[in-house]
Enzyme design. Sequence first.
Site, PDB file in Angstrom:
ATOM      1  CB  THR A  41      -0.411  -0.085   0.835  1.00 23.08           C
ATOM      2  OG1 THR A  41      -0.429  -0.522   0.961  1.00 23.08           O
ATOM      3  CG2 THR A  41      -0.949   0.013   1.515  1.00 23.08           C
ATOM      4  CG  HIS A  68      -2.616  -0.059   5.203  1.00 22.55           C
ATOM      5  ND1 HIS A  68      -2.311   1.036   4.449  1.00 22.55           N
ATOM      6  CD2 HIS A  68      -3.256   0.395   6.294  1.00 22.55           C
ATOM      7  CE1 HIS A  68      -2.748   2.126   5.083  1.00 22.55           C
ATOM      8  NE2 HIS A  68      -3.331   1.761   6.205  1.00 22.55           N
ATOM      9  CB  THR A  69      -2.380  -0.818  -0.951  1.00 19.64           C
ATOM     10  OG1 THR A  69      -2.651   0.556  -0.671  1.00 19.64           O
ATOM     11  CG2 THR A  69      -3.696  -1.540  -1.234  1.00 19.64           C
ATOM     12  CB  ILE A  70       1.023   2.392   1.695  1.00 17.11           C
ATOM     13  CG1 ILE A  70       0.617   2.472   3.162  1.00 17.11           C
ATOM     14  CG2 ILE A  70       0.030   3.137   0.828  1.00 17.11           C
ATOM     15  CD1 ILE A  70       0.655   3.890   3.722  1.00 17.11           C
ATOM     16  CD  GLN A  93       2.131   0.931  -2.434  1.00 15.31           C
ATOM     17  OE1 GLN A  93       2.947   0.901  -1.524  1.00 15.31           O
ATOM     18  NE2 GLN A  93       1.010   1.616  -2.357  1.00 15.31           N
TER      19      GLN A  93
END
Length: 531
Positions: A349, A410-412, A435
């Site tokens: 993410t 979460h993607t980050i 990502q």
Amino acid sequence: MKFPYPTAYPSQRSAVLADNMVVASQPLAGQAGLAMLNKGGNAVDAVLAAAITLTQVEPTGCGLGSDGFAIIWDGKALHGLNASGRSPAAWTPERFAESGGIPERGWNTVTVPGAVGAWVELHRRFGRLPFSTLFEPAIHYAEQGFIVSPIIGKSWGVGSEILKKQPGFADLFMPGGRAPIAGERFVNPHAARTLKEIAETRGESFYRGRLAEQIATAARANGAALSEADMAENQPDWCGTVSQAFDGVELHEIPPNGQGIAACMALGMLAHTDIRNHGPDDAQSLHLMWEAMKLAFRDSAAYVADPACMQNVSAEHLLDPGYLEERARLIDPRKAQDFKSGSPGQSGTVCLSAADSNGMMVSFIQSNYDGFGSGVTVPDTGIHLQNRGCGFTLETGHPNEVGPRKRPFHTIIPGFLTANGQPLMAFGVMGGMMQAQGHVQMVLRTQLWGQDVQTAADAPRWRVKDGLGVACETGFAPALLDTLRGMGHDVEVLDGDLAFGFGGAQLIHRLPSGGYAGGSDPRKDGGAYGF
């Protein structure tokens, strides 16, 4: 890595070589970080000043209401920080089922914003300069304004058309009734006051003071659940990293609730293939990477969540060497497949980086999630808020099912490479589900195929989608893509504005002779800066 580096792709950039380095997606932010190093600060001071500045000069990607993660080499050891916020205590599956599901935008997607907490905690443990000093560039750009850069200006216009009706968005981000364009000046005086208050109170006002009250008051006024108590309970966690070895290097990622584990899984599967026998842009190497990435994503979608809720399948299960070898055996070297999730429990993410001449290296990422995030703003504060609640699911019994005081998927993800226990590369590739697969591409391009960091960032990228779908940039040879279509891949070539979906890489590689090589993505406005 050897000089001279090969240059395989069209680019106007070379890798930047220096003893102190900041790479960032916006030039003013990168220079803010470099200014901290010039003041005698360290890499953490630099990355924080750049991150704080990005909330003003790249509001399309991050803001004061973002989340954040970091991986830090302090000169002796590696540390991982999870500063993603948790859901409001009043969030339940029933609450969202009754309202028709989890929305994509608006107040009911807002979890507790964690980025400010990340700044405070990173500075507390590793910072050298006064905390308030780190805010000086951002306060200047908020008070005096900054000139909007080209790629950010384009994103600003796209986001404004989508979000202009969200509470407070147009008032803050569409002065005069429209989004600013590249070359125009944007001023955010409310944010300047907020930044000063965060700096003076070391974040206390944001979580347990006047700013927290303003955030909660705005939430209530719009029927949202986020409260003062939710804000006050925010706590970043030192979580360490999960890792995966590949040919003498180790890829480190933040553990779940983030998707970084998928990059580790894909790399672990690829170790059991013949990818080493193929070049970076060969059909066979692309096929193997796509298949491994699909396998990893199927499992991460099924099992990754707040680690407190991953009771049946843990990170250790997903990274079990025997399980990854088993999953790798499912890859047909000649044919694309639509994989299902496996059963690992049964078998066992904006991103930026900084490094200093004393050996400290930092990979940091903070994000709104979708563009400007939720699209909602807090009146008279300059704060706009992420929409990380979209990461939850309503699937009953899923470990990532929406619930109270819970971190969403979460993607980050920040990334970090070591070799023999020593730091090698601090990097990231911003861009949603791009990502983890971007991390795999950067690792293999720099380590297996020997490309320098700028060449790796310049190279055309791909991203796998659902089923047999793969999106590719226009830089791949048409004949190569035809070969991959013949193997069963549903290849879509994307150009122009759609290329935003291929992310933005920021990389710092430690050189054997000392110092660093920095590469910054040409898909973004920023660069690599050093001295």
